[in-house]
Scaffold this motif. Structure first.
Motif, PDB file in Angstrom:
ATOM      1  N   THR A  37       1.129  -1.731  -0.253  1.00  0.00           N
ATOM      2  CA  THR A  37      -0.053  -0.471  -0.524  1.00  0.00           C
ATOM      3  C   THR A  37       0.963   1.544   0.294  1.00  0.00           C
ATOM      4  O   THR A  37       0.492   2.421  -0.732  1.00  0.00           O
ATOM      5  CB  THR A  37      -0.624  -0.194   1.253  1.00  0.00           C
ATOM      6  N   LYS A  56       0.282   4.371  -2.714  1.00  0.00           N
ATOM      7  CA  LYS A  56       0.583   5.171  -2.830  1.00  0.00           C
ATOM      8  C   LYS A  56       1.039   6.310  -3.093  1.00  0.00           C
ATOM      9  O   LYS A  56       1.050   7.780  -3.890  1.00  0.00           O
ATOM     10  CB  LYS A  56       0.102   5.765  -0.801  1.00  0.00           C
ATOM     11  N   HIS A 103       0.474   9.364  -6.121  1.00  0.00           N
ATOM     12  CA  HIS A 103       0.829  10.101  -6.079  1.00  0.00           C
ATOM     13  C   HIS A 103       1.476  10.443  -7.158  1.00  0.00           C
ATOM     14  O   HIS A 103       1.173  12.167  -7.891  1.00  0.00           O
ATOM     15  CB  HIS A 103       0.826  10.598  -5.084  1.00  0.00           C
ATOM     16  N   CYS A 113      -3.265   9.792  -0.977  1.00  0.00           N
ATOM     17  CA  CYS A 113      -1.859  10.161  -0.845  1.00  0.00           C
ATOM     18  C   CYS A 113      -2.497  10.125   0.856  1.00  0.00           C
ATOM     19  O   CYS A 113      -0.527  11.245   0.953  1.00  0.00           O
ATOM     20  CB  CYS A 113      -1.518  10.211  -1.974  1.00  0.00           C
ATOM     21  N   TYR A 159      -4.140   3.373   4.631  1.00  0.00           N
ATOM     22  CA  TYR A 159      -4.935   2.636   4.266  1.00  0.00           C
ATOM     23  C   TYR A 159      -5.913   1.368   5.449  1.00  0.00           C
ATOM     24  O   TYR A 159      -4.862   1.565   5.946  1.00  0.00           O
ATOM     25  CB  TYR A 159      -4.726   1.773   3.105  1.00  0.00           C
ATOM     26  N   THR A 203      -9.460   3.807   1.309  1.00  0.00           N
ATOM     27  CA  THR A 203      -8.581   4.740   1.982  1.00  0.00           C
ATOM     28  C   THR A 203      -9.336   5.205   3.119  1.00  0.00           C
ATOM     29  O   THR A 203     -10.311   4.911   3.653  1.00  0.00           O
ATOM     30  CB  THR A 203      -8.931   6.125   1.029  1.00  0.00           C
TER      31      THR A 203
END
Length: 380
Positions: A43, A47, A51, A111, A116, A132
């Motif tokens: 994860t 992210k 991003h 992000c 998460y 999220t």
């Protein structure tokens, strides 16, 4: 001295709130993906990769008209320790704009510094589900076949959503792939049907058949969200009032689209919660507004042609329908199962095993018809 005491009290209150929130997540089958979690590395890469991908989209001119090349586009970004592939970025950026999701907002949700959450359910799927921190967007690992199926039908999917902007089909917001020495994973980002879910206690996954469509709500697995099924819904109905005919018709349109893709085994995700008094009053106020006062005849014709409805003032408006006294969250998910030779053999096997009973593995035509019949028979 008083200010210090106030600060300590405020800090203690904040900590209690945070602990209560974490306890609620655990009871709902959601667990923070902290550095000790098995999926923390994955994860974290998601992210970082997302991003960079969103930043690239923000730095690129907006594409109002999509070309065939946009649907085939693949971007590869090298990061420390991994590579991230992003597929059809301009297409999904346009879809996000159609939902009024700003890129900054999308980035902040996916992000943020917050962890998460791992979503644990009673689904038979081997996929990993993440959500999220604010539970607005889902991330789900997918097989290569499923991703290729989605990308090969992405043009048709976008055409359907353009023709029917208030379609109940789940909204896919991004398709990516993580590649590292240890991990090779495709994953998709989706808008959560159940957002916000603070007052949702019961969830259903409806396929319109009976075999295998019961979930024991009291199995003692408290750390797992129980998604109930068709047989659990017996004796109940979806009470939509004036939106009943729109809902049934839109399900038919969406099911017809999936039938054309030769797809079966999709589900209607369904949840509901009571409307507060002020929400009912606001709904009645909006219902008394006449569309003709704000639209020309030509605009009104186009509005009806696209099978639109008056959406609630809500972040997740396409998946929310307010009935007379309940708010319903609805969305059609799991649209990746094609009716190939394996499913044909499975259908034959089940017809011999369950004669006279309804099961999920049938032809797309039969599945679509039965699915719509279930909706029609359970909506009022």
């Amino acid at each position: 001295m008083a200010p210090k005491k106030s600060t300590r009290t405020s800090g203690a209150t904040s900590q209690r709130t945070w602990l209560h929130l974490r306890q609620q997540w655990g009871m709902m089958g959601m667990f923070e993906i902290t550095p000790e979690h098995e999926f923390y590395h994955l994860t974290s890469m998601m992210k970082d990769g997302i991003h960079a991908s969103i930043q690239a989209t923000m730095d690129t001119p907006v594409q109002d008209t999509l070309s065939p090349e946009h649907f085939k586009e693949e971007e590869t970004e090298a990061h420390e320790g991994f590579v991230m592939q992003t597929f059809a970025a301009p297409v999904f950026a346009k879809l996000r704009r159609s939902l009024d999701i700003k890129e900054e907002e999308y980035m902040n949700c996916l992000c943020s510094d917050g962890c998460y959450l791992q979503f644990v359910s009673n689904s038979k799927s081997k996929a990993n589900f993440f959500v999220t921190n604010n539970k607005r967007f889902f991330l789900k690992t997918q097989s290569r076949r499923e991703v290729r199926f989605l990308l090969s039908n992405l043009h048709a999917y976008m055409d359907h959503l353009e023709k029917y902007p208030h379609s109940l089909l789940v909204r896919f917001l991004g398709v990516h792939r993580i590649i590292s020495n240890q991990i090779k994973k495709y994953f998709i980002v989706m808008q959560s049907v159940f957002y916000p879910d603070e007052r949702i206690n019961i969830r259903y996954d409806i396929k319109g058949c009976e075999v295998g469509r019961w979930t024991d709500p009291d199995t003692g697995e408290k750390h797992r969200i129980k998604v109930l099924k068709d047989n659990n819904f017996r004796g109940q109905c979806i009470s939509l009032g004036q939106d009943k005919s729109w809902f049934a018709s839109q399900v038919k349109l969406d099911a017809a689209f999936l039938r054309e893709l030769n797809v079966l085994d999709y589900s209607l995700l369904l949840a509901h919660q009571p409307l507060h008094k002020e929400e009912i009053e606001r709904k009645h106020t909006l219902a008394n507004l006449v569309i003709r006062t704000t639209k020309t005849d030509l605009e009104l014709q186009e509005f009806h042609k696209q099978h639109r409805r008056l959406l609630p003032d809500f972040k997740n408006a396409v998946h929310v329908i307010d009935g007379p006294d309940r708010r319903y969250f609805v969305g059609i998910i799991d649209i990746f199962t094609m009716y190939g030779w394996k499913k044909r053999l499975e259908s034959l096997s089940k017809s011999l095993r369950y004669p006279g009973r309804s099961f999920s593995t049938v032809s797309p035509t039969k599945y679509s018809h039965r699915f719509c019949q279930w909706i029609q028979g359970h909506t009022q």
